[in-house]
Design a protein around this motif. Structure first.
Motif, PDB file in Angstrom:
ATOM      1  N   LEU A  61       0.824  -1.201   0.000  1.00  0.00           N
ATOM      2  CA  LEU A  61       0.000   0.000   0.000  1.00  0.00           C
ATOM      3  C   LEU A  61       0.862   1.257   0.000  1.00  0.00           C
ATOM      4  O   LEU A  61       1.974   1.264   0.532  1.00  0.00           O
ATOM      5  N   LEU A  62       0.304   2.327  -0.564  1.00  0.00           N
ATOM      6  CA  LEU A  62       0.955   3.628  -0.608  1.00  0.00           C
ATOM      7  C   LEU A  62       0.183   4.633   0.239  1.00  0.00           C
ATOM      8  O   LEU A  62      -1.053   4.672   0.215  1.00  0.00           O
ATOM      9  N   ASP A  63       0.925   5.457   0.979  1.00  0.00           N
ATOM     10  CA  ASP A  63       0.346   6.618   1.640  1.00  0.00           C
ATOM     11  C   ASP A  63       1.027   7.844   1.042  1.00  0.00           C
ATOM     12  O   ASP A  63       2.166   8.164   1.367  1.00  0.00           O
ATOM     13  N   LEU A  64       0.337   8.500   0.109  1.00  0.00           N
ATOM     14  CA  LEU A  64       0.877   9.667  -0.578  1.00  0.00           C
ATOM     15  C   LEU A  64       0.616  10.923   0.242  1.00  0.00           C
ATOM     16  O   LEU A  64      -0.455  11.072   0.831  1.00  0.00           O
ATOM     17  N   CYS A  65       1.600  11.829   0.281  1.00  0.00           N
ATOM     18  CA  CYS A  65       1.517  13.010   1.142  1.00  0.00           C
ATOM     19  C   CYS A  65       1.274  12.554   2.581  1.00  0.00           C
ATOM     20  O   CYS A  65       0.343  13.005   3.251  1.00  0.00           O
ATOM     21  N   CYS A  66       2.131  11.647   3.043  1.00  0.00           N
ATOM     22  CA  CYS A  66       1.878  10.915   4.290  1.00  0.00           C
ATOM     23  C   CYS A  66       2.064  11.753   5.539  1.00  0.00           C
ATOM     24  O   CYS A  66       1.640  11.346   6.624  1.00  0.00           O
ATOM     25  N   GLN A 118       3.238  13.834  -7.418  1.00  0.00           N
ATOM     26  CA  GLN A 118       2.906  13.932  -8.834  1.00  0.00           C
ATOM     27  C   GLN A 118       3.927  13.212  -9.717  1.00  0.00           C
ATOM     28  O   GLN A 118       3.684  13.026 -10.915  1.00  0.00           O
ATOM     29  N   ALA A 119       5.053  12.830  -9.126  1.00  0.00           N
ATOM     30  CA  ALA A 119       6.117  12.156  -9.884  1.00  0.00           C
ATOM     31  C   ALA A 119       6.915  11.289  -8.912  1.00  0.00           C
ATOM     32  O   ALA A 119       8.024  11.637  -8.515  1.00  0.00           O
ATOM     33  N   THR A 120       6.355  10.153  -8.542  1.00  0.00           N
ATOM     34  CA  THR A 120       6.937   9.338  -7.473  1.00  0.00           C
ATOM     35  C   THR A 120       8.155   8.535  -7.912  1.00  0.00           C
ATOM     36  O   THR A 120       8.934   8.085  -7.077  1.00  0.00           O
ATOM     37  N   GLU A 121       8.278   8.276  -9.212  1.00  0.00           N
ATOM     38  CA  GLU A 121       9.343   7.449  -9.788  1.00  0.00           C
ATOM     39  C   GLU A 121       9.198   5.964  -9.420  1.00  0.00           C
ATOM     40  O   GLU A 121      10.114   5.172  -9.642  1.00  0.00           O
ATOM     41  N   LEU A 146      -3.889  12.854  -9.573  1.00  0.00           N
ATOM     42  CA  LEU A 146      -4.787  11.725  -9.780  1.00  0.00           C
ATOM     43  C   LEU A 146      -4.275  10.804 -10.888  1.00  0.00           C
ATOM     44  O   LEU A 146      -4.422   9.579 -10.801  1.00  0.00           O
ATOM     45  N   GLN A 147      -3.662  11.376 -11.911  1.00  0.00           N
ATOM     46  CA  GLN A 147      -3.091  10.551 -12.978  1.00  0.00           C
ATOM     47  C   GLN A 147      -1.945   9.691 -12.457  1.00  0.00           C
ATOM     48  O   GLN A 147      -1.840   8.506 -12.794  1.00  0.00           O
ATOM     49  N   GLU A 148      -1.099  10.273 -11.610  1.00  0.00           N
ATOM     50  CA  GLU A 148      -0.001   9.495 -11.025  1.00  0.00           C
ATOM     51  C   GLU A 148      -0.545   8.418 -10.092  1.00  0.00           C
ATOM     52  O   GLU A 148      -0.062   7.281 -10.077  1.00  0.00           O
ATOM     53  N   LEU A 149      -1.560   8.751  -9.326  1.00  0.00           N
ATOM     54  CA  LEU A 149      -2.186   7.779  -8.442  1.00  0.00           C
ATOM     55  C   LEU A 149      -2.734   6.600  -9.236  1.00  0.00           C
ATOM     56  O   LEU A 149      -2.539   5.432  -8.853  1.00  0.00           O
ATOM     57  N   ARG A 150      -3.396   6.879 -10.354  1.00  0.00           N
ATOM     58  CA  ARG A 150      -3.931   5.784 -11.189  1.00  0.00           C
ATOM     59  C   ARG A 150      -2.805   4.928 -11.744  1.00  0.00           C
ATOM     60  O   ARG A 150      -2.913   3.691 -11.777  1.00  0.00           O
ATOM     61  N   ARG A 151      -1.724   5.550 -12.174  1.00  0.00           N
ATOM     62  CA  ARG A 151      -0.591   4.798 -12.738  1.00  0.00           C
ATOM     63  C   ARG A 151       0.009   3.837 -11.718  1.00  0.00           C
ATOM     64  O   ARG A 151       0.444   2.728 -12.056  1.00  0.00           O
ATOM     65  N   GLU A 221     -11.263  10.763 -15.982  1.00  0.00           N
ATOM     66  CA  GLU A 221     -10.366  11.150 -17.069  1.00  0.00           C
ATOM     67  C   GLU A 221      -8.962  10.595 -16.867  1.00  0.00           C
ATOM     68  O   GLU A 221      -8.236  10.337 -17.835  1.00  0.00           O
ATOM     69  N   ALA A 222      -8.568  10.402 -15.599  1.00  0.00           N
ATOM     70  CA  ALA A 222      -7.254   9.841 -15.295  1.00  0.00           C
ATOM     71  C   ALA A 222      -7.204   8.329 -15.510  1.00  0.00           C
ATOM     72  O   ALA A 222      -6.122   7.743 -15.454  1.00  0.00           O
ATOM     73  N   GLY A 223      -8.367   7.702 -15.731  1.00  0.00           N
ATOM     74  CA  GLY A 223      -8.388   6.274 -16.013  1.00  0.00           C
ATOM     75  C   GLY A 223      -9.006   5.401 -14.959  1.00  0.00           C
ATOM     76  O   GLY A 223      -9.023   4.165 -15.097  1.00  0.00           O
ATOM     77  N   PHE A 224      -9.538   5.981 -13.884  1.00  0.00           N
ATOM     78  CA  PHE A 224     -10.205   5.168 -12.870  1.00  0.00           C
ATOM     79  C   PHE A 224     -11.549   4.663 -13.413  1.00  0.00           C
ATOM     80  O   PHE A 224     -12.254   5.376 -14.131  1.00  0.00           O
ATOM     81  N   SER A 225     -11.895   3.427 -13.050  1.00  0.00           N
ATOM     82  CA  SER A 225     -13.167   2.854 -13.502  1.00  0.00           C
ATOM     83  C   SER A 225     -14.330   3.271 -12.603  1.00  0.00           C
ATOM     84  O   SER A 225     -15.491   3.198 -13.020  1.00  0.00           O
ATOM     85  N   HIS A 226     -14.023   3.692 -11.399  1.00  0.00           N
ATOM     86  CA  HIS A 226     -15.057   4.095 -10.434  1.00  0.00           C
ATOM     87  C   HIS A 226     -14.541   5.297  -9.666  1.00  0.00           C
ATOM     88  O   HIS A 226     -13.395   5.316  -9.215  1.00  0.00           O
ATOM     89  N   ALA A 227     -15.393   6.308  -9.497  1.00  0.00           N
ATOM     90  CA  ALA A 227     -15.039   7.493  -8.721  1.00  0.00           C
ATOM     91  C   ALA A 227     -16.307   8.033  -8.058  1.00  0.00           C
ATOM     92  O   ALA A 227     -17.270   8.379  -8.748  1.00  0.00           O
ATOM     93  N   ARG A 228     -16.296   8.091  -6.734  1.00  0.00           N
ATOM     94  CA  ARG A 228     -17.454   8.612  -5.990  1.00  0.00           C
ATOM     95  C   ARG A 228     -16.946   9.502  -4.865  1.00  0.00           C
ATOM     96  O   ARG A 228     -16.093   9.080  -4.076  1.00  0.00           O
ATOM     97  N   HIS A 229     -17.470  10.709  -4.814  1.00  0.00           N
ATOM     98  CA  HIS A 229     -17.083  11.659  -3.776  1.00  0.00           C
ATOM     99  C   HIS A 229     -18.144  11.644  -2.687  1.00  0.00           C
ATOM    100  O   HIS A 229     -19.285  12.055  -2.905  1.00  0.00           O
ATOM    101  N   GLN A 230     -17.765  11.165  -1.506  1.00  0.00           N
ATOM    102  CA  GLN A 230     -18.690  11.050  -0.377  1.00  0.00           C
ATOM    103  C   GLN A 230     -18.465  12.203   0.593  1.00  0.00           C
ATOM    104  O   GLN A 230     -17.334  12.464   1.008  1.00  0.00           O
ATOM    105  N   LEU A 231     -19.539  12.885   0.973  1.00  0.00           N
ATOM    106  CA  LEU A 231     -19.435  13.984   1.918  1.00  0.00           C
ATOM    107  C   LEU A 231     -19.359  13.453   3.344  1.00  0.00           C
ATOM    108  O   LEU A 231     -20.058  12.509   3.714  1.00  0.00           O
TER     109      LEU A 231
END
Length: 244
Positions: A61-66, A118-121, A146-151, A221-231
């Motif tokens: 697992l990844l924790d980005l901006c941890c 945005q550029a984790t390498e 979001l594009q980097e996250l999808r990749r 648009e970044a390539g995710f098959s599912h995206a839902r924003h929950q309040l």
């Protein structure tokens, strides 16, 4: 009434160098202030993000901006003993805090590295799942984040992105309450800690942040098959739930 954020020295939202310096400065007091300013509720919201992720033993697992690593520590408990949680952050001081915390739990499968979200390498499809808590809003380009996250996610992998919610109606009650909260609670309390400029930037960063529906569109648009924003928290916070 306390002064508005405009009266403080400007910290440009989305400026990578300014954001790095900001978190280096606030790192020693970040966790205490988070507990104080959210009445401890940020821990509940982070557990909701973990629940969506459905972490399992053996996963990577990844924790980005941890930041200081509280969420990475929580995830590491879920993937042990054979899994791995890698925490990435652009700022050095929060990572030092995270490493100190992890050193007290040497049985947890944890690593921390300094890197740009945005550029984790890292290689394509590196992770089974990922989280980003209060990080997307601080990136220079949330769409690129979001594009980097999808990749980085394997097909079918899940991600959870937790952050403040930008209300659809800037004059509605949700937005008005948020402004009162930021100007009359967050900034004055941060001022007592000598960090008023660092926390006054929140309102400006939120003004440029995509709304929930916009985040969903950017994720698709970044390539995710599912995206839902929950309040969450009556619309004050938002959890973007993603599947690669």
């Amino acid at each position: 009434m306390p002064p508005s954020p405009e009266s403080f020295a400007a910290i440009p939202p989305g400026n990578p160098e300014a954001v790095r310096e900001l978190f280096d400065r606030i790192a020693p007091q970040y966790d205490r202030l988070n507990d104080l300013l959210s009445l401890g509720l940020h821990r509940l919201w982070k557990r909701q993000a973990v629940a969506w992720l459905q972490p399992a033993p053996g996963q990577r697992l990844l924790d980005l901006c941890c930041g200081t690593g509280d969420l990475a520590l929580l995830l590491a408990e879920k993937v042990r003993p054979a899994g791995l949680v890698l925490g990435l952050d652009a700022a050095a001081a929060p990572l030092e805090q995270a490493r100190r915390r992890a050193s007290r739990c040497p049985w947890l499968p944890l690593e921390f590295r300094q890197a740009d979200a945005q550029a984790t390498e890292l290689s394509d499809a590196w992770a089974d799942g990922a989280v980003m808590a209060y990080g997307l809003r601080n990136l220079a380009d949330p769409a690129a984040g979001l594009q980097e996250l999808r990749r980085l996610l394997r097909p079918g992998g899940r991600a959870a992105v937790l952050d403040f919610n930008r209300a659809l109606n800037p004059q509605g009650l949700t937005a008005q309450f948020q402004r009162v909260y930021l100007r009359q609670l967050v900034v004055p309390l941060a001022k007592r800690a000598g960090l008023e400029a660092q926390y006054a930037y929140l309102e400006d960063s939120l003004a440029r942040f995509p709304t929930g529906p916009q985040q969903e569109r950017l994720a698709i648009e970044a390539g995710f098959s599912h995206a839902r924003h929950q309040l969450l928290a009556g619309g004050q916070m938002g959890l973007l739930q993603l599947i690669a």
